[in-house]
Design an enzyme around this catalytic site. Structure first.
Site, PDB file in Angstrom:
ATOM      1  N   GLN A  94       0.855  -1.187   0.000  1.00 47.76           N
ATOM      2  CA  GLN A  94       0.000   0.000   0.000  1.00 47.76           C
ATOM      3  C   GLN A  94       0.894   1.241   0.000  1.00 47.76           C
ATOM      4  O   GLN A  94       1.759   1.390   0.861  1.00 47.76           O
ATOM      5  CB  GLN A  94      -0.924   0.042   1.207  1.00 47.76           C
ATOM      6  CG  GLN A  94      -1.924   1.192   1.100  1.00 47.76           C
ATOM      7  CD  GLN A  94      -2.777   1.377   2.340  1.00 47.76           C
ATOM      8  OE1 GLN A  94      -2.300   1.888   3.346  1.00 47.76           O
ATOM      9  NE2 GLN A  94      -4.034   0.954   2.273  1.00 47.76           N
ATOM     10  N   TYR A 140      -6.176  10.668   4.347  1.00 42.20           N
ATOM     11  CA  TYR A 140      -4.848  11.033   3.863  1.00 42.20           C
ATOM     12  C   TYR A 140      -4.963  11.770   2.515  1.00 42.20           C
ATOM     13  O   TYR A 140      -6.052  12.086   2.069  1.00 42.20           O
ATOM     14  CB  TYR A 140      -3.959   9.799   3.819  1.00 42.20           C
ATOM     15  CG  TYR A 140      -3.774   9.200   5.203  1.00 42.20           C
ATOM     16  CD1 TYR A 140      -3.048   9.883   6.174  1.00 42.20           C
ATOM     17  CD2 TYR A 140      -4.371   7.987   5.558  1.00 42.20           C
ATOM     18  CE1 TYR A 140      -2.906   9.364   7.464  1.00 42.20           C
ATOM     19  CE2 TYR A 140      -4.235   7.474   6.844  1.00 42.20           C
ATOM     20  CZ  TYR A 140      -3.510   8.161   7.791  1.00 42.20           C
ATOM     21  OH  TYR A 140      -3.384   7.666   9.061  1.00 42.20           O
ATOM     22  N   GLY A 154      -8.471  -7.110   9.460  1.00 39.08           N
ATOM     23  CA  GLY A 154      -7.377  -6.433  10.134  1.00 39.08           C
ATOM     24  C   GLY A 154      -6.967  -7.088  11.427  1.00 39.08           C
ATOM     25  O   GLY A 154      -6.087  -7.941  11.467  1.00 39.08           O
ATOM     26  N   ARG A 155      -7.628  -6.692  12.527  1.00 41.15           N
ATOM     27  CA  ARG A 155      -7.167  -7.094  13.860  1.00 41.15           C
ATOM     28  C   ARG A 155      -7.134  -8.610  14.072  1.00 41.15           C
ATOM     29  O   ARG A 155      -6.261  -9.118  14.786  1.00 41.15           O
ATOM     30  CB  ARG A 155      -8.042  -6.419  14.918  1.00 41.15           C
ATOM     31  CG  ARG A 155      -7.679  -4.948  15.131  1.00 41.15           C
ATOM     32  CD  ARG A 155      -8.745  -4.194  15.893  1.00 41.15           C
ATOM     33  NE  ARG A 155      -9.901  -3.918  15.045  1.00 41.15           N
ATOM     34  CZ  ARG A 155     -10.957  -3.211  15.445  1.00 41.15           C
ATOM     35  NH1 ARG A 155     -11.007  -2.735  16.675  1.00 41.15           N
ATOM     36  NH2 ARG A 155     -11.966  -2.995  14.620  1.00 41.15           N
ATOM     37  N   ARG A 171      -7.700   1.668  -2.726  1.00 38.16           N
ATOM     38  CA  ARG A 171      -8.417   1.648  -1.447  1.00 38.16           C
ATOM     39  C   ARG A 171      -9.187   2.960  -1.275  1.00 38.16           C
ATOM     40  O   ARG A 171      -8.607   4.050  -1.379  1.00 38.16           O
ATOM     41  CB  ARG A 171      -7.404   1.495  -0.311  1.00 38.16           C
ATOM     42  CG  ARG A 171      -7.981   1.544   1.099  1.00 38.16           C
ATOM     43  CD  ARG A 171      -8.701   0.272   1.448  1.00 38.16           C
ATOM     44  NE  ARG A 171      -8.708   0.042   2.895  1.00 38.16           N
ATOM     45  CZ  ARG A 171      -9.472  -0.866   3.488  1.00 38.16           C
ATOM     46  NH1 ARG A 171     -10.287  -1.620   2.785  1.00 38.16           N
ATOM     47  NH2 ARG A 171      -9.419  -1.034   4.793  1.00 38.16           N
TER      48      ARG A 171
END
Length: 361
Positions: free
Chosen positions: A98, A178, A320-321, A225
């Site tokens: 990424q 971002y 993810g987690r 993304r």
């Protein structure tokens, strides 16, 4: 019905299952931004996921977003990523990098004294992490129109660096508040030139970046993304019509490229009308795959992952987690094995603890 454990063709790659590892901030690369042997071990441990997406990686030190972030600008950084790619490939995995520009979510402490750059000179109103601790996000410098080719070139060069380092592809980060997300949203993009105002103008720089990266390494090695309506880090998208026009317009504009995938993060990914529209736009070319993720509100468990696939909107699911805590998550889900619990206290610390020491089943 499609199973999480079925193979999937994604661009030029065949994934062995549809459980993909989301890009996860882990802050283990110190001040140098050089991936270490720990990075190689960490990603290799998780290579049984169908696709591994690395942490957000800065293309130039002027775009670093947080301490300990890895880069892909210098020969040393690229050599570190080569070791990561080799380790993942030895385990039979597919790994994309990424690439992200931190935009206004940065600080001079991270940028060797430079001011953060953004679409407009508007602070996020949040705090950022620096090498010295938390600080209020500063007012960024508005990029000049003549600087846009530099931003595009930084993404293009980063993509080339990733492929030359041995990675299998690149995911362009246009989400989570971002830089590219800041251009897309009217709350953070107050420009009145060709890069601001209308949805068509606000999506101009992201489209330029996507096309340049696709041209450099092949669209079938490029993912994107996006997180519409995420409303995070001061980037607010609260007009549904404008949000739809912006994101559908962007996806339609790059539809001819045939990107490998678009990864959409949304809290209601399985039921949102917006996401239904965007999935349709992604799939219109008949080749680009959809990866869905429900974001940070809840941990994506197996039931949620199955529901996203069963909605018919997702070709694969980003996790993810659960993958932080369970390097062998795919096996655990497939065989019904007990799971390790993630420890948030170690997500952003240094060293092995909470990074490569979670046990396999």
């Amino acid at each position: 019905m499609t199973s999480l454990f079925e193979p999937l063709t994604l661009g030029r790659h065949t994934l062995k299952n549809r459980v993909t590892m989301a890009a996860l901030t882990r802050q283990r690369a110190g001040r140098s931004g050089v991936p270490t042997s720990l990075h190689a071990e960490y990603y290799a441990q998780r290579a049984s996921a169908g696709l591994v997406v690395t942490e957000g990686t800065f293309p130039a030190v002027t775009s670093r977003a947080f301490p300990g972030q890895a880069g892909v600008e210098t020969p040393e950084q690229r050599a570190g990523w080569t070791a990561v790619a080799c380790a993942v490939h030895e385990r039979g995995g597919v790994v994309f990098m990424q690439v992200m520009h931190g935009g206004r979510m940065s600080h001079p402490d991270l940028l060797e004294g430079r001011q953060p750059e953004a679409p407009s000179a508007v602070a996020s109103g949040t705090q950022v992490h620096t090498f010295e601790g938390k600080a209020d996000a500063p007012v960024p410098r508005a990029l000049g129109a003549g600087e846009m080719p530099r931003i595009v070139e930084e993404f293009r060069a980063a993509a080339r660096g990733a492929i030359d380092a041995g990675l299998d592809g690149v995911e362009i980060h246009g989400a989570n508040g971002y830089l590219l997300h800041e251009f897309l949203a009217p709350s953070s993009n107050l420009r009145e030139d060709e890069f601001g105002g209308s949805p068509e103008n606000r999506r101009r720089l992201p489209e330029m970046v996507i096309r340049a990266v696709a041209d450099e390494i092949g669209a079938d090695r490029v993912g994107l993304r996006l997180s519409p309506e995420h409303n995070i880090q001061g980037v607010l998208e609260e007009d549904p019509a404008d949000t739809l026009a912006t994101y559908r317009g962007l996806l339609e504009a790059v539809g001819d490229l045939g990107l490998a995938y678009v990864s959409l993060l949304h809290r209601d990914a399985a039921s949102s009308g917006l996401i239904a529209e965007l999935v349709g736009a992604v799939r219109a070319n008949g080749t680009t795959r959809v990866i869905l993720n429900t974001g940070f509100a809840t941990v994506t468990d197996e039931a949620e992952a199955r529901a996203l696939l069963e909605s018919g909107r997702a070709d694969a699911v980003a996790v993810g987690r659960q993958l932080i805590a369970n390097p062998d998550l795919v096996r655990r889900w497939e065989e019904g094995l007990a799971l390790n619990a993630p420890d948030p206290a170690t997500f952003y610390s240094a060293g092995k603890v909470g990074y490569v020491d979670y046990p396999f089943a």
